[in-house]
Write a protein that holds these residues in place. Structure first.
Motif, PDB file in Angstrom:
ATOM      1  N   ARG A  63      45.129  39.462  52.631  1.00  0.00           N
ATOM      2  CA  ARG A  63      45.030  38.216  51.897  1.00  0.00           C
ATOM      3  C   ARG A  63      46.376  37.493  51.899  1.00  0.00           C
ATOM      4  N   GLN A 197      30.435  34.718  50.556  1.00  0.00           N
ATOM      5  CA  GLN A 197      31.030  35.989  50.956  1.00  0.00           C
ATOM      6  C   GLN A 197      31.865  36.631  49.850  1.00  0.00           C
ATOM      7  N   LEU A 198      32.082  35.904  48.779  1.00  0.00           N
ATOM      8  CA  LEU A 198      32.821  36.465  47.648  1.00  0.00           C
ATOM      9  C   LEU A 198      31.916  37.413  46.865  1.00  0.00           C
ATOM     10  N   GLU A 199      32.451  38.545  46.462  1.00  0.00           N
ATOM     11  CA  GLU A 199      31.683  39.526  45.704  1.00  0.00           C
ATOM     12  C   GLU A 199      32.458  39.935  44.455  1.00  0.00           C
ATOM     13  N   GLY A 201      34.241  42.047  41.937  1.00  0.00           N
ATOM     14  CA  GLY A 201      34.966  43.304  42.106  1.00  0.00           C
ATOM     15  C   GLY A 201      35.901  43.309  43.290  1.00  0.00           C
ATOM     16  N   GLN A 202      35.802  42.305  44.203  1.00  0.00           N
ATOM     17  CA  GLN A 202      36.720  42.235  45.337  1.00  0.00           C
ATOM     18  C   GLN A 202      38.140  41.956  44.852  1.00  0.00           C
ATOM     19  N   LYS A 203      39.099  42.589  45.504  1.00  0.00           N
ATOM     20  CA  LYS A 203      40.505  42.435  45.133  1.00  0.00           C
ATOM     21  C   LYS A 203      41.210  41.545  46.138  1.00  0.00           C
ATOM     22  N   TYR A 204      42.095  40.669  45.644  1.00  0.00           N
ATOM     23  CA  TYR A 204      42.852  39.765  46.503  1.00  0.00           C
ATOM     24  C   TYR A 204      44.294  39.670  46.015  1.00  0.00           C
ATOM     25  N   TRP A 254      41.044  40.345  40.765  1.00  0.00           N
ATOM     26  CA  TRP A 254      39.708  40.749  41.158  1.00  0.00           C
ATOM     27  C   TRP A 254      38.738  39.636  40.782  1.00  0.00           C
ATOM     28  N   GLU A 270      41.490  45.345  36.574  1.00  0.00           N
ATOM     29  CA  GLU A 270      40.438  45.927  37.395  1.00  0.00           C
ATOM     30  C   GLU A 270      39.300  46.435  36.516  1.00  0.00           C
ATOM     31  N   THR A 273      34.733  42.405  34.163  1.00  0.00           N
ATOM     32  CA  THR A 273      33.864  41.424  34.799  1.00  0.00           C
ATOM     33  C   THR A 273      33.210  40.535  33.760  1.00  0.00           C
TER      34      THR A 273
END
Length: 468
Positions: A63, A197-199, A201-204, A254, A270, A273
């Motif tokens: 990223r 395409q974003l989910e 819980g995804q980390k950037y 996230w 983390e 949500t």
């Protein structure tokens, strides 16, 4: 050719721990609630009216590359390097090229000026930022690039790496057959991540674009910026967002949730949500609530922040939880930079000052006995004399000490004296770049009392008229 509806890279704003001015505030709302657009030819006069940030790298596997491919800083600046410079006339950042390295340590920067010929200025080293050009695109990768014929951005695919450092790009052109062009790396970037395409819980690794009272808008390389609400920056309570994040800062985030209208939320914790079922539960602080504030506990610094450090405390029975050591509780005397005192993984001794079991918050201190000889802990300042004073009443105070985030001012009322904080946003109307530019220790100032927290011995002051 089909034009890509993307923000055109421009200047990047210098990072600071300051509140966002009105124009960035409006631009932030536009970024979040409306699609971006691409102007064609951009003149300096237009750039002076609009604050553009350099849109940069983070490749497919990193990223960081997508976020900083077309921007970055490097101390080694040489003749011919593309840079961003602080234009002396309006103190805004604009792109240019280093024309000369001067004997006095300054740089002669020749500006990119679409309205006329190049203009040059001699700039100090701190007013020059080298632009790092990403050059590691691979054959088959999707990119956005500048079409040589019209200077606009379009989507395409890298088909060849050329010996002269350029890339052959085959354009996506629904109106006709594919076209290919040789493109310089500085005129290329990776396309944004599609919303679908974003989910969660995804980390950037992301970049803070703008900071507001309620949170920050953050660029993860997607089609739009995500909202990082103040409540999602830490599992601990944050009173002032400007003490926690700043424009231009790189942060790990996230995705906390997605909305049907194409917007998404972010978190720096983390597992936290938007779905209540996935939200991190408050830590169980029951084993800590009856501990004496006189007892020392073993702890390990888990992370630092501008306002203090989070320390993991583990009791002999095995119970473990994180607490906050505020910057004022790290040691006796003034702490200018938390990172100068503590680092992640460092073992420390702390005392438990207070525990809020319901909220899952614990306040810690690394300070021992104060004053009065004998190891008694210093009581909070007695602010009872200031509680009944109207916020409209002006008091004469004297600056006791300065900090990056404001100034501590000593005020006297009803024969009582105490220190209060004038936050940097309350020094004067308008943007304040540096506290030291406005105030100095010992200076006499006029202040108003904004709020008094007698239990914790804290008082907030303002040098601005009421209502500003």
């Amino acid at each position: 050719m089909r034009q890509v509806m993307r923000s055109v890279p421009g200047r990047r704003v210098r990072a600071s721990l300051r509140p966002v001015r009105p124009l960035p505030f409006l631009l932030a709302l536009v970024c979040f609630f409306a699609p971006a657009f691409v102007p064609g030819s951009i003149s300096r006069s237009f750039l002076r009216q609009r604050k553009f940030e350099l849109h940069g790298p983070s490749g497919p596997g990193s990223r960081d590359v997508r976020l900083w491919a077309r921007g970055g800083e490097d101390e080694a600046v040489a003749v011919g390097d593309p840079v961003e410079g602080l234009y002396p006339d309006d103190e805004q950042w604009y792109p240019g090229v280093v024309d000369k390295v001067n004997d006095d340590g300054t740089y002669t920067v020749k500006w990119d000026d679409a309205d006329g010929g190049p203009e040059s200025h001699n700039l100090a080293a701190e007013s020059v930022k080298k632009i790092i050009i990403y050059k590691d695109y691979k054959v088959g990768e999707a990119v956005e690039a500048v079409f040589p014929d019209d200077g606009l951005w379009y989507t395409g695919e890298v088909t060849k790496l050329n010996d002269d450092g350029t890339f052959t790009v085959k354009w996506d052109d629904p109106d006709g057959g594919p076209e290919s062009s040789e493109v310089q790396p500085q005129d290329m970037k990776y396309p944004p991540i599609p919303f679908e395409q974003l989910e969660v819980g995804q980390k950037y690794t992301a970049t803070v674009r703008s900071v507001l009272d309620f949170g920050a808008f953050v660029d993860i390389g997607a089609e739009s910026d995500g909202l990082l609400h103040i409540s999602r920056m830490s599992s601990e309570r944050i009173d002032n967002v400007y003490d926690f994040v700043q424009e231009g800062q790189q942060v790990e985030v996230w995705i906390s949730g997605k909305r049907d209208d194409g917007k998404f939320g972010l978190t720096m914790v983390e597992g936290m949500t938007d779905d209540a079922g996935g939200r991190r539960a408050p830590a169980d602080l029951t084993p800590f609530q009856d501990l004496s504030p006189d007892e020392w506990q073993k702890g390990v610094v888990s992370r630092t922040a501008p306002f203090g450090a989070f320390v993991t405390v583990t009791l002999e029975g095995g119970a473990s939880a994180d607490g906050l050591v505020h910057v004022s509780q790290i040691k006796d005397g003034f702490v200018d930079n938390v990172d100068d005192e503590l680092s992640a993984g460092q073992e420390v001794q702390v005392r438990v000052q207070s525990v809020d079991v319901d909220a899952g918050r614990m306040s810690l201190s690394m300070r021992s006995g104060f004053g009065g000889g004998g190891g008694g802990f210093r009581e909070p300042a007695d602010l009872s004399a200031f509680e009944a004073i109207s916020s409209d009443e002006w008091l004469t105070g004297k600056v006791a000490r300065l900090a990056p985030f404001g100034a501590f001012v000593t005020v006297t009322a009803n024969d009582a004296s105490a220190d209060g904080l004038v936050h940097i946003t309350q020094i004067r109307d308008g943007f304040v770049e540096s506290v030291e530019d406005e105030l100095s220790e010992g200076q006499e100032v006029q202040v108003r009392i904004e709020s008094v927290d007698a239990d914790n011995g804290k008082m907030s002051l303002s040098m601005k008229p009421a209502g500003f």
